[in-house]
Design an enzyme around this catalytic site. Structure first.
Site, PDB file in Angstrom:
ATOM      1  N   ASP A 329      58.280 -64.595 -85.125  1.00 40.34           N
ATOM      2  CA  ASP A 329      58.352 -65.219 -83.812  1.00 40.34           C
ATOM      3  C   ASP A 329      57.025 -65.106 -83.069  1.00 40.34           C
ATOM      4  O   ASP A 329      56.701 -65.946 -82.220  1.00 40.34           O
ATOM      5  CB  ASP A 329      59.500 -64.644 -82.990  1.00 40.34           C
ATOM      6  CG  ASP A 329      59.473 -63.130 -82.868  1.00 40.34           C
ATOM      7  OD1 ASP A 329      58.593 -62.482 -83.476  1.00 40.34           O
ATOM      8  OD2 ASP A 329      60.339 -62.575 -82.169  1.00 40.34           O
ATOM      9  N   HIS A 333      55.214 -68.220 -81.581  1.00 39.21           N
ATOM     10  CA  HIS A 333      54.825 -68.176 -80.165  1.00 39.21           C
ATOM     11  C   HIS A 333      53.377 -68.634 -79.989  1.00 39.21           C
ATOM     12  O   HIS A 333      53.077 -69.494 -79.163  1.00 39.21           O
ATOM     13  CB  HIS A 333      55.007 -66.753 -79.636  1.00 39.21           C
ATOM     14  CG  HIS A 333      54.573 -66.556 -78.229  1.00 39.21           C
ATOM     15  ND1 HIS A 333      55.463 -66.437 -77.181  1.00 39.21           N
ATOM     16  CD2 HIS A 333      53.340 -66.440 -77.668  1.00 39.21           C
ATOM     17  CE1 HIS A 333      54.794 -66.259 -76.050  1.00 39.21           C
ATOM     18  NE2 HIS A 333      53.490 -66.260 -76.326  1.00 39.21           N
ATOM     19  N   GLU A 334      52.466 -68.070 -80.789  1.00 42.09           N
ATOM     20  CA  GLU A 334      51.047 -68.411 -80.625  1.00 42.09           C
ATOM     21  C   GLU A 334      50.772 -69.856 -81.017  1.00 42.09           C
ATOM     22  O   GLU A 334      50.012 -70.556 -80.346  1.00 42.09           O
ATOM     23  CB  GLU A 334      50.175 -67.464 -81.453  1.00 42.09           C
ATOM     24  CG  GLU A 334      50.326 -65.989 -81.109  1.00 42.09           C
ATOM     25  CD  GLU A 334      50.173 -65.676 -79.639  1.00 42.09           C
ATOM     26  OE1 GLU A 334      49.531 -66.475 -78.905  1.00 42.09           O
ATOM     27  OE2 GLU A 334      50.698 -64.653 -79.192  1.00 42.09           O
ATOM     28  N   HIS A 337      51.598 -72.209 -78.261  1.00 44.56           N
ATOM     29  CA  HIS A 337      50.584 -72.341 -77.212  1.00 44.56           C
ATOM     30  C   HIS A 337      49.655 -73.511 -77.525  1.00 44.56           C
ATOM     31  O   HIS A 337      49.228 -74.243 -76.624  1.00 44.56           O
ATOM     32  CB  HIS A 337      49.768 -71.058 -77.096  1.00 44.56           C
ATOM     33  CG  HIS A 337      50.386 -70.015 -76.212  1.00 44.56           C
ATOM     34  ND1 HIS A 337      50.839 -70.287 -74.945  1.00 44.56           N
ATOM     35  CD2 HIS A 337      50.602 -68.690 -76.416  1.00 44.56           C
ATOM     36  CE1 HIS A 337      51.311 -69.178 -74.403  1.00 44.56           C
ATOM     37  NE2 HIS A 337      51.186 -68.193 -75.275  1.00 44.56           N
ATOM     38  N   TYR A 348      47.111 -72.042 -67.233  1.00 43.23           N
ATOM     39  CA  TYR A 348      47.528 -70.704 -67.625  1.00 43.23           C
ATOM     40  C   TYR A 348      47.400 -69.725 -66.465  1.00 43.23           C
ATOM     41  O   TYR A 348      46.700 -68.711 -66.544  1.00 43.23           O
ATOM     42  CB  TYR A 348      46.733 -70.233 -68.836  1.00 43.23           C
ATOM     43  CG  TYR A 348      47.431 -69.137 -69.598  1.00 43.23           C
ATOM     44  CD1 TYR A 348      48.634 -69.373 -70.236  1.00 43.23           C
ATOM     45  CD2 TYR A 348      46.884 -67.868 -69.665  1.00 43.23           C
ATOM     46  CE1 TYR A 348      49.283 -68.371 -70.934  1.00 43.23           C
ATOM     47  CE2 TYR A 348      47.521 -66.846 -70.361  1.00 43.23           C
ATOM     48  CZ  TYR A 348      48.716 -67.109 -70.981  1.00 43.23           C
ATOM     49  OH  TYR A 348      49.357 -66.108 -71.666  1.00 43.23           O
ATOM     50  N   GLU A 357      54.060 -69.618 -71.087  1.00 48.58           N
ATOM     51  CA  GLU A 357      54.524 -68.483 -71.877  1.00 48.58           C
ATOM     52  C   GLU A 357      55.982 -68.659 -72.302  1.00 48.58           C
ATOM     53  O   GLU A 357      56.360 -68.370 -73.437  1.00 48.58           O
ATOM     54  CB  GLU A 357      54.367 -67.186 -71.084  1.00 48.58           C
ATOM     55  CG  GLU A 357      52.987 -66.592 -71.138  1.00 48.58           C
ATOM     56  CD  GLU A 357      52.609 -66.148 -72.544  1.00 48.58           C
ATOM     57  OE1 GLU A 357      53.455 -65.561 -73.238  1.00 48.58           O
ATOM     58  OE2 GLU A 357      51.467 -66.402 -72.938  1.00 48.58           O
ATOM     59  N   GLU A 383      60.552 -58.282 -82.034  1.00 44.18           N
ATOM     60  CA  GLU A 383      61.411 -57.162 -82.421  1.00 44.18           C
ATOM     61  C   GLU A 383      61.025 -56.581 -83.776  1.00 44.18           C
ATOM     62  O   GLU A 383      61.260 -55.408 -84.049  1.00 44.18           O
ATOM     63  CB  GLU A 383      62.887 -57.590 -82.417  1.00 44.18           C
ATOM     64  CG  GLU A 383      63.325 -58.503 -83.539  1.00 44.18           C
ATOM     65  CD  GLU A 383      62.988 -59.967 -83.306  1.00 44.18           C
ATOM     66  OE1 GLU A 383      63.337 -60.797 -84.158  1.00 44.18           O
ATOM     67  OE2 GLU A 383      62.368 -60.283 -82.265  1.00 44.18           O
ATOM     68  N   VAL A 387      57.288 -51.134 -82.067  1.00 39.19           N
ATOM     69  CA  VAL A 387      57.727 -49.796 -82.449  1.00 39.19           C
ATOM     70  C   VAL A 387      58.655 -49.291 -81.349  1.00 39.19           C
ATOM     71  O   VAL A 387      58.228 -48.984 -80.251  1.00 39.19           O
ATOM     72  CB  VAL A 387      56.534 -48.837 -82.629  1.00 39.19           C
ATOM     73  CG1 VAL A 387      57.034 -47.427 -82.983  1.00 39.19           C
ATOM     74  CG2 VAL A 387      55.591 -49.356 -83.694  1.00 39.19           C
ATOM     75  N   ASP A 418      47.336 -60.354 -64.509  1.00 42.00           N
ATOM     76  CA  ASP A 418      47.964 -61.145 -65.564  1.00 42.00           C
ATOM     77  C   ASP A 418      48.051 -62.621 -65.152  1.00 42.00           C
ATOM     78  O   ASP A 418      49.054 -63.287 -65.370  1.00 42.00           O
ATOM     79  CB  ASP A 418      49.362 -60.586 -65.881  1.00 42.00           C
ATOM     80  CG  ASP A 418      50.009 -61.242 -67.094  1.00 42.00           C
ATOM     81  OD1 ASP A 418      49.286 -61.622 -68.022  1.00 42.00           O
ATOM     82  OD2 ASP A 418      51.254 -61.378 -67.090  1.00 42.00           O
ATOM     83  N   HIS A 423      53.083 -63.309 -67.995  1.00 44.24           N
ATOM     84  CA  HIS A 423      53.916 -62.671 -69.020  1.00 44.24           C
ATOM     85  C   HIS A 423      55.136 -61.983 -68.431  1.00 44.24           C
ATOM     86  O   HIS A 423      55.996 -61.502 -69.175  1.00 44.24           O
ATOM     87  CB  HIS A 423      53.100 -61.643 -69.806  1.00 44.24           C
ATOM     88  CG  HIS A 423      52.056 -62.258 -70.667  1.00 44.24           C
ATOM     89  ND1 HIS A 423      50.764 -62.417 -70.258  1.00 44.24           N
ATOM     90  CD2 HIS A 423      52.129 -62.785 -71.918  1.00 44.24           C
ATOM     91  CE1 HIS A 423      50.064 -62.999 -71.225  1.00 44.24           C
ATOM     92  NE2 HIS A 423      50.871 -63.235 -72.234  1.00 44.24           N
TER      93      HIS A 423
END
Length: 590
Positions: A329, A333-334, A337, A348, A357, A383, A387, A418, A423
């Site tokens: 994912d 996602h990237e 973009h 952005y 996003e 996911e 970690v 940000d 995000h």
């Protein structure tokens, strides 16, 4: 069509080419080859490890080779002809009447091919390398079928060695008119296997590079899906990922996050397939442009981003993230973009940036659902490589311990960090998309969307929104309007329109007050009230945020009548900002 003959002739003791011509002359009627010595040109003689000798001829017409027309004579070790294979143009009528005097010079043909080549590529090109044109006769079409009349042409290769659009195109230009008779990319690929970040085996396309192979897939797009390594530097795109042999050790020797290249390369191909299958889109730019990835960026870099031209993946530090390319994912996602940049070009920053996003999260969820359906994991982001938990959770944005997000417009964060919280505030649109596609409850308003549209309908809806309705400065309200328009275009039912509207109400982008249950008169069409199993609310869901002292900026919505988060949400804001400062650093987008 190959014609195959088997048998055994007398033994020939002379030079192989002359022996082969002697045999073919004797068999000229059977082979429909009236004058072998005039119609064939010897190309190669090869003796193999079994002692057999193989003579390869090209078919020619008055000295000009006929494209793809060959003949092979195979001698046994004792000198007897045992097999003949032929792809010659047996119908001489096809070749008759070919004008063998070109109207164009070789230079003019090269110029015509170069112009065609450049028109088919994107971006500024380096000087194109053009091989010396050779006169040929083209007697078959691209499928191998015979043409009604053969044509004289110039055949040669045009190369582009840019890392983001490498190509090796074979051209045949009509020697009389300058028209392109044939053009195809001759950059071969083969299937290799390797292990990704998580140790799982993947198959992917690679291509020869000298005596080695590189991660290059031209089976999906001629411009290629290309994967590079920065080798823990910050140089982009870096060097091609290569291997000396086709084993399963691709990127296995990396000092950190070994296998990142395998994941980035294989997942890029899979995401390309998703867009192609689901919405008939050809790659990032929709025009089969190059798809470029770089892995092993920086040292212990806890991020992945799209830099305007390509995807970039860090190795993670092993404490917060594993190698980020290991998340399917994350790759989706990237890449999305890039799709957004090619379509709406959403700014952005502030709400347009958060919407940018969110689109990447939404299509990452759709991609995951297409390859591994899971009603929980599909709506989590990262996911697989986080970690201790995912990076984001579209079903429960505020419940992610590492980077909690607003779930409702009453929690909208008016910050400067940000890029205005792109995000963080994206969680609101993420949750709206989750609710309208999957169904569920908003954790802040406690409003319930009783069922979802389903992923298939969701893909159609959001792709139309992304490609036809959003503009560079579209905000959340514009996104809500866009979903209505797109749903109407697609012929959604009144009930489906109500589910979409209800999702936006549940997150506070349209209609109603922050924590109040949806008033009956504002219940979306096609959705019943709470007593009938539709949207429900709790009177004690929490304090209503009064608008008397609003702290909203011009970018914050006013549809819900809500101010920014009160001091009671400072824990979310503080943690979020710490994470933004720690994780984002120099990267532009995750």
């Amino acid at each position: 069509m190959v014609t195959h003959f088997e048998g055994r002739s007398e033994r020939y003791a002379g030079e192989p080419v002359e022996s082969a011509l002697a045999f073919l002359t004797g068999a000229r009627e059977a082979l429909n080859l009236p004058a072998p010595r005039a119609q064939l040109r010897a190309m190669r003689v090869k003796k193999d490890e079994l002692g057999m000798t193989h003579v390869r001829f090209a078919q020619v017409l008055r000295g000009v080779p006929v494209m793809g027309a060959e003949l092979l004579v195979h001698f046994a070790p004792d000198g007897a002809v045992v097999t003949v294979d032929s792809t010659q143009v047996a119908s001489l009528a096809v070749l008759e009447g070919v004008r063998l005097s070109p109207s164009l010079s070789a230079a003019q043909a090269a110029a015509a091919a170069t112009a065609h080549f450049r028109a088919s590529r994107t971006g500024a090109l380096r000087e194109t390398e053009v091989a010396e044109p050779t006169l040929v006769i083209r007697a078959r079409d691209a499928t191998g079928g015979a043409l009604a009349a053969a044509k004289l042409g110039y055949h040669f290769e045009v190369r582009d060695d840019r890392v983001d659009s490498m190509a090796r195109v074979q051209y045949t230009i009509d020697a009389q008119s300058g028209a392109v008779l044939e053009a195809y990319d001759d950059l071969e690929t083969v299937i290799a296997t390797g292990k990704g970040v998580l140790g799982d085996a993947k198959a992917f396309q690679v291509a020869p590079q000298g005596g080695a192979y590189q991660m290059l897939d031209t089976t999906r797009t001629p411009a290629g899906i290309r994967t590079y390594t920065a080798a823990n530097s910050q140089a982009l795109p870096g060097n091609p990922v290569t291997a000396n042999v086709l084993d399963n050790a691709w990127d296995a020797s990396a000092s950190a996050a070994p296998g990142s290249a395998v994941d980035a390369h294989a997942y890029a191909g899979a995401v390309y397939d998703f867009y192609k299958t689901a919405v008939a889109r050809s790659g990032i730019d929709g025009q089969s442009g190059a798809i470029v990835s770089t892995v092993h960026y920086g040292t212990r870099f806890n991020n992945a981003f799209w830099n305007g031209r390509q995807m970039v993946y860090g190795d993670g530090d092993g404490l917060i993230y594993r190698g980020l390319a290991g998340g399917a994912d994350v790759v989706a996602h990237e890449l999305t973009h890039g799709v957004t940049q090619s379509e709406s070009a959403l700014e952005y920053q502030n709400q347009p940036g958060a919407l940018n996003e969110a689109l990447s999260d939404i299509f990452a969820a759709f991609f995951e659902a297409s390859v591994a359906p899971d009603p929980v994991k599909n709506w989590q982001v990262g996911e697989a490589i986080g970690v201790g938990g995912p990076l984001r959770d579209m079903a429960h944005p505020a419940q992610v311990s590492r980077l909690p997000q607003p779930t409702h417009m009453c929690e909208f964060l008016n910050i400067t960090q940000d890029n205005g919280g792109v995000h963080l505030n994206s969680g609101i649109v993420d949750n709206a998309a989750y609710l309208m596609v999957q169904g569920g409850v908003n954790d802040h308003s406690h409003l319930v969307v009783p069922r979802g549209l389903g992923v298939a309908q969701g893909v159609k809806l959001w792709y139309r929104v992304a490609t036809h309705y959003l503009m560079a400065t579209s905000d959340f309200k514009a996104a809500a309007d866009a979903t209505r328009s797109a749903a109407r275009d697609l012929g959604f039912t009144e009930e489906e329109m109500g589910l979409i509207e209800g999702a936006w109400v549940a997150v506070g982008v349209v209609a109603g007050n922050c924590n109040d249950a949806l008033p009956k008169e504002e219940t979306p069409k096609g959705v019943t009230s709470s007593s009938g199993g539709g949207y429900s609310g709790k009177a004690d869901a929490g304090p209503t945020f009064a608008p008397e002292e609003p702290k909203v900026t011009s970018d914050a919505p006013s549809a819900s009548g809500c101010a920014s988060a009160p001091s009671g949400r400072a824990d979310l804001t503080a943690l979020a900002l710490l994470m933004v400062l720690a994780v984002r650093r120099s990267a532009r987008r995750r």
